[in-house]
Design an enzyme around this catalytic site. Structure first.
Site, short mmCIF file in Angstrom:
data_model
loop_
_atom_site.label_atom_id
_atom_site.label_comp_id
_atom_site.label_asym_id
_atom_site.label_seq_id
_atom_site.Cartn_x
_atom_site.Cartn_y
_atom_site.Cartn_z
N GLN A 99 0.83 -1.20 0.00
CA GLN A 99 0.00 0.00 0.00
C GLN A 99 0.87 1.26 0.00
O GLN A 99 2.09 1.20 0.12
CB GLN A 99 -0.93 -0.02 1.22
CG GLN A 99 -0.21 -0.24 2.53
CD GLN A 99 -1.16 -0.54 3.69
OE1 GLN A 99 -1.15 0.16 4.69
NE2 GLN A 99 -1.97 -1.59 3.57
N HIS A 101 0.39 5.69 1.26
CA HIS A 101 -0.47 6.71 1.86
C HIS A 101 -0.21 8.06 1.20
O HIS A 101 0.93 8.38 0.87
CB HIS A 101 -0.20 6.84 3.36
CG HIS A 101 -0.35 5.56 4.11
ND1 HIS A 101 -1.48 4.78 4.04
CD2 HIS A 101 0.51 4.91 4.93
CE1 HIS A 101 -1.32 3.71 4.81
NE2 HIS A 101 -0.12 3.76 5.36
N GLU A 118 4.17 7.85 8.82
CA GLU A 118 4.13 6.94 9.96
C GLU A 118 5.50 6.33 10.23
O GLU A 118 6.45 6.50 9.45
CB GLU A 118 3.10 5.83 9.72
CG GLU A 118 3.41 4.94 8.53
CD GLU A 118 2.25 4.00 8.17
OE1 GLU A 118 1.12 4.25 8.60
OE2 GLU A 118 2.51 3.03 7.44
N HIS A 176 4.81 0.39 0.81
CA HIS A 176 5.24 -0.41 1.95
C HIS A 176 4.25 -1.54 2.23
O HIS A 176 3.13 -1.55 1.69
CB HIS A 176 5.38 0.47 3.21
CG HIS A 176 4.10 1.12 3.62
ND1 HIS A 176 3.66 2.31 3.06
CD2 HIS A 176 3.15 0.77 4.52
CE1 HIS A 176 2.50 2.65 3.60
NE2 HIS A 176 2.17 1.73 4.50
N ARG A 196 -4.62 0.76 -1.35
CA ARG A 196 -4.19 -0.64 -1.44
C ARG A 196 -3.81 -0.93 -2.89
O ARG A 196 -4.63 -0.77 -3.80
CB ARG A 196 -5.33 -1.54 -0.96
CG ARG A 196 -4.95 -2.97 -0.68
CD ARG A 196 -6.16 -3.78 -0.22
NE ARG A 196 -6.69 -3.34 1.05
CZ ARG A 196 -7.94 -2.97 1.24
NH1 ARG A 196 -8.80 -2.96 0.23
NH2 ARG A 196 -8.34 -2.58 2.43
#
Length: 323
Positions: A99, A101, A118, A176, A196
């Site tokens: 996926q 972000h 993150e 990642h 995804r």
């Protein structure tokens, strides 16, 4: 104001395992728990205070009630009533999807949301456990589409064998995936937006493939994100804080302790979150409020906190994060 504990929010997933409930010492028989959301202001999954006078209030309630005393003046000016961080434990019995972000700009435009930068801290890793982070070789957007459709996209990604204590910073735009056998603490911006890309052709309980976001992801991916090793190196030192990640979104340090430490937060204009990943300790603030913390528990110190003393009970490892 006092150190806050929250009720964990357990999430059952297709790929979830059996590590979270014993790690958190919970009396629960829920199966396939993939995530425990420890501190969350995501709509529909808001953390509820578990201790003290504010027990029963949600985290958004707390921000509205205490404002800068809870989050800090600069954070309140920057984020208003939106709490900026989401803290999770993730247990992958099976591979998670590959996926990406979006960053703040794209997430705001498409979803009116924060982006999702993150980091992962590896708490435990089964034999052969891996994380996917970034590209092993550079590809073009056209090649990306071809590889996603012919099932070879994973071949150009950087796969890293992991061990406890490994750290990965995953900026928005970096492709990642969390591999089977990885058990991690995740610190991220408050966002539940994931594109995804590849899901190993899996089916859900109803026999349906999960939705892929191949075309949405193409605008979010950093195609120049190629390195030999995406691990974050940090010094392993006992009984003093060691900074691991410093970003515009959060700063995270590790405390590996066998001795008492006092932390001075009088100059820090932010809340502080402690995530206990090993052992146990007591945390006492400048108002003499005291909480016990053990592995699997997370504590939020309001920005009004001036100082805390951490008293290990044996050895303890804490992740400290703030904005």
């Amino acid at each position: 104001m006092y150190p806050l504990k929250f009720e964990p929010i357990l999430k059952q997933t297709l790929w979830g395992g059996d590590k979270i409930i014993p790690f958190k010492h919970l009396n629960d028989t829920l199966a396939n728990v993939g995530e425990s959301w420890e501190v969350s202001a995501v709509e529909g999954s808001e953390s509820i205070v578990a201790n003290g006078a504010d027990k029963g209030l949600t985290l958004p309630d707390m921000v509205r009630k205490y404002k800068e005393d809870l989050v800090g003046e600069a954070n309140y000016a920057r984020f208003g009533n939106k709490f900026p961080l989401l803290i999770k434990f993730i247990d992958a019995k099976l591979d998670l999807s590959i996926q990406v972000h979006p960053g703040d700009e794209l997430a705001k435009k498409r979803h009116n949301s924060f982006g999702k930068n993150e980091m992962w801290y590896v708490i435990a890793a089964d034999q052969g456990a891996k994380l996917i982070s970034g590209f092993a070789e550079q590809i073009t957007p056209k090649e990306y589409k071809e590889r996603v459709y012919n099932g070879t996209f994973a071949d150009v990604l950087q796969t890293c064998a992991i061990k406890p204590g490994d750290v990965f910073y995953v900026p928005a735009g970096r492709v990642h995936g969390i591999g089977a056998g990885a058990f991690v603490a995740e610190i991220q911006q408050t966002s539940d937006i994931t594109y995804r890309i590849f899901d190993y052709n899996r089916k859900d309980r109803d026999g349906k493939s999960r939705e892929l976001h191949t075309s949405q992801a193409i605008d979010a991916i950093n195609f120049a994100d190629v390195q030999d090793d995406f691990r974050t190196e940090y010094e392993q030192v006992q009984n003093e804080p060691v900074e691991m990640v410093a970003s515009p979104y959060f700063t995270t340090s590790i405390y590996d302790m066998t001795e008492e430490i006092t932390c001075d937060y009088s100059e820090l204009d932010s809340f502080v979150i402690f995530i206990c990943v090993e052992g146990s300790c007591r945390i006492i603030d400048n108002e003499k409020n005291e909480v016990s913390v053990q592995a699997g528990e997370t504590i939020l110190l309001p920005a009004a906190t001036q100082e805390v003393t951490i008293v290990p009970e044996g050895a303890v490892k804490l992740l400290e994060t703030y904005v």
